[in-house]
Design a protein around this motif. Structure first.
Motif, PDB file in Angstrom:
ATOM      1  N   GLY A 196     -10.003 -17.683  32.666  1.00 44.01           N
ATOM      2  CA  GLY A 196      -9.627 -18.982  32.295  1.00 44.01           C
ATOM      3  C   GLY A 196     -10.528 -19.817  31.616  1.00 44.01           C
ATOM      4  O   GLY A 196      -9.738 -20.790  30.490  1.00 44.01           O
ATOM      5  N   LEU A 197     -11.745 -19.961  31.739  1.00 46.40           N
ATOM      6  CA  LEU A 197     -12.728 -20.205  31.313  1.00 46.40           C
ATOM      7  C   LEU A 197     -12.141 -19.933  29.816  1.00 46.40           C
ATOM      8  O   LEU A 197     -12.324 -21.063  28.765  1.00 46.40           O
ATOM      9  CB  LEU A 197     -14.179 -20.240  31.437  1.00 46.40           C
ATOM     10  N   MET A 198     -12.895 -18.797  29.258  1.00 49.19           N
ATOM     11  CA  MET A 198     -12.354 -17.939  27.762  1.00 49.19           C
ATOM     12  C   MET A 198     -11.947 -18.006  26.856  1.00 49.19           C
ATOM     13  O   MET A 198     -11.220 -17.986  26.148  1.00 49.19           O
ATOM     14  CB  MET A 198     -13.259 -17.148  27.801  1.00 49.19           C
ATOM     15  N   ASP A 199     -10.543 -18.397  28.086  1.00 51.00           N
ATOM     16  CA  ASP A 199      -8.528 -19.489  27.569  1.00 51.00           C
ATOM     17  C   ASP A 199      -8.943 -20.389  26.572  1.00 51.00           C
ATOM     18  O   ASP A 199      -8.298 -21.151  26.329  1.00 51.00           O
ATOM     19  CB  ASP A 199      -7.752 -18.881  28.198  1.00 51.00           C
ATOM     20  N   THR A 200      -9.667 -21.305  27.607  1.00 49.52           N
ATOM     21  CA  THR A 200     -10.207 -22.295  27.370  1.00 49.52           C
ATOM     22  C   THR A 200     -10.811 -22.930  26.083  1.00 49.52           C
ATOM     23  O   THR A 200     -11.040 -23.973  25.568  1.00 49.52           O
ATOM     24  CB  THR A 200     -10.394 -22.990  28.559  1.00 49.52           C
ATOM     25  N   LEU A 201     -12.069 -22.413  25.919  1.00 47.58           N
ATOM     26  CA  LEU A 201     -13.651 -22.917  25.283  1.00 47.58           C
ATOM     27  C   LEU A 201     -13.688 -20.946  24.454  1.00 47.58           C
ATOM     28  O   LEU A 201     -13.825 -20.149  24.629  1.00 47.58           O
ATOM     29  CB  LEU A 201     -14.966 -23.192  25.979  1.00 47.58           C
ATOM     30  N   SER A 202     -14.574 -21.944  23.312  1.00 52.01           N
ATOM     31  CA  SER A 202     -14.675 -20.854  22.761  1.00 52.01           C
ATOM     32  C   SER A 202     -16.314 -19.715  23.173  1.00 52.01           C
ATOM     33  O   SER A 202     -16.942 -20.640  23.858  1.00 52.01           O
ATOM     34  CB  SER A 202     -15.122 -21.324  21.419  1.00 52.01           C
ATOM     35  N   PRO A 203     -16.532 -18.770  22.996  1.00 54.64           N
ATOM     36  CA  PRO A 203     -17.621 -18.055  23.188  1.00 54.64           C
ATOM     37  C   PRO A 203     -18.733 -18.362  23.026  1.00 54.64           C
ATOM     38  O   PRO A 203     -20.105 -18.928  23.467  1.00 54.64           O
ATOM     39  CB  PRO A 203     -17.455 -16.987  22.343  1.00 54.64           C
TER      40      PRO A 203
END
Length: 224
Positions: free
Chosen positions: A39-46
């Motif tokens: 969920g975090l990676m779907d929201t923010l870029s690496p």
């Protein structure tokens, strides 16, 4: 660091600094079973996630520098990753962001980390670790210790003082209950009884989640 990034991190990742050891080392606890890295990676870029790892490391370093000067010896970070209830994941985007950050930290904060302990490891941990270690610096991999199995909460023998290493360095009254201690304070903004990933706790958009600076070391504040 914009408020959307901070709110998303707080909503999806249960991580925080929880007091200190008997000798002043800062204790960081990661509750993987209450986190949602996908969920975090779907929201923010690496790149943003990587820089937020560095932001947290800088906050810790400021505390460690002040504490080391006051005590007259180096204090470091002891990271405890609690895998209670953690689901199997191959979230390579998250591991990649972590890898970028840890390689940066090798030269920014070479003395920051003492030990990383994987607590209550599930049977699949060897598979995930075999993937994750390719994204992490060799020096960090060598500091990782996978703890032997322990009884679950509420069962006889679930007492962190039974661990020879923990009993020497940690005061059980300052260890959160979710790790077998007696401290009832919230951990990373969550009560010890919290279970399940972000979606089960904070329905809606991540930036609607309650704001908390509980993931930072004592005295640190979030800045925009």
């Amino acid at each position: 660091m914009d408020s959307r990034t901070v709110a998303a991190w707080q909503a999806f990742i249960a991580i925080g600094y929880h007091k200190s050891s008997k000798v002043g080392d800062l204790v960081q606890v990661i509750r993987s079973g209450c986190s949602d890295p996908a969920g975090l990676m779907d929201t923010l870029s690496p790149e943003v996630v990587s820089m937020f790892f560095t932001y947290l490391a800088e906050c810790a370093y400021q505390y460690l520098d002040a504490a080391s000067r006051e005590l007259g010896y180096f204090v470091k970070v002891v990271a405890v990753q609690d895998l209670t209830g953690a689901a199997f994941t191959r979230e390579k985007r998250f591991f990649g962001a972590l890898g970028m950050a840890t390689k940066r930290h090798e030269w920014l904060y070479p003395l920051k980390d003492l030990r990383a302990i994987i607590f209550r490891p599930p049977s699949w941990i060897s598979i995930v670790f075999s993937i994750a270690k390719h994204f992490l610096p060799k020096a960090l991999v060598e500091r990782i210790h996978i703890h032997s199995s322990v009884p679950t909460l509420g069962q006889p023998g679930c007492d962190i003082s039974r661990c020879p290493w923990a009993s020497r360095l940690l005061d059980i009254s300052r260890v959160p209950q979710c790790l077998g201690g007696t401290d009832t304070d919230d951990l990373a903004g969550l009560p010890s009884s919290a279970t399940g990933p972000w979606a089960a706790r904070h329905p809606g958009e991540p930036w609607d989640a309650p704001s908390s600076a509980a993931m930072l070391p004592p005295g640190a504040t979030l800045v925009s």
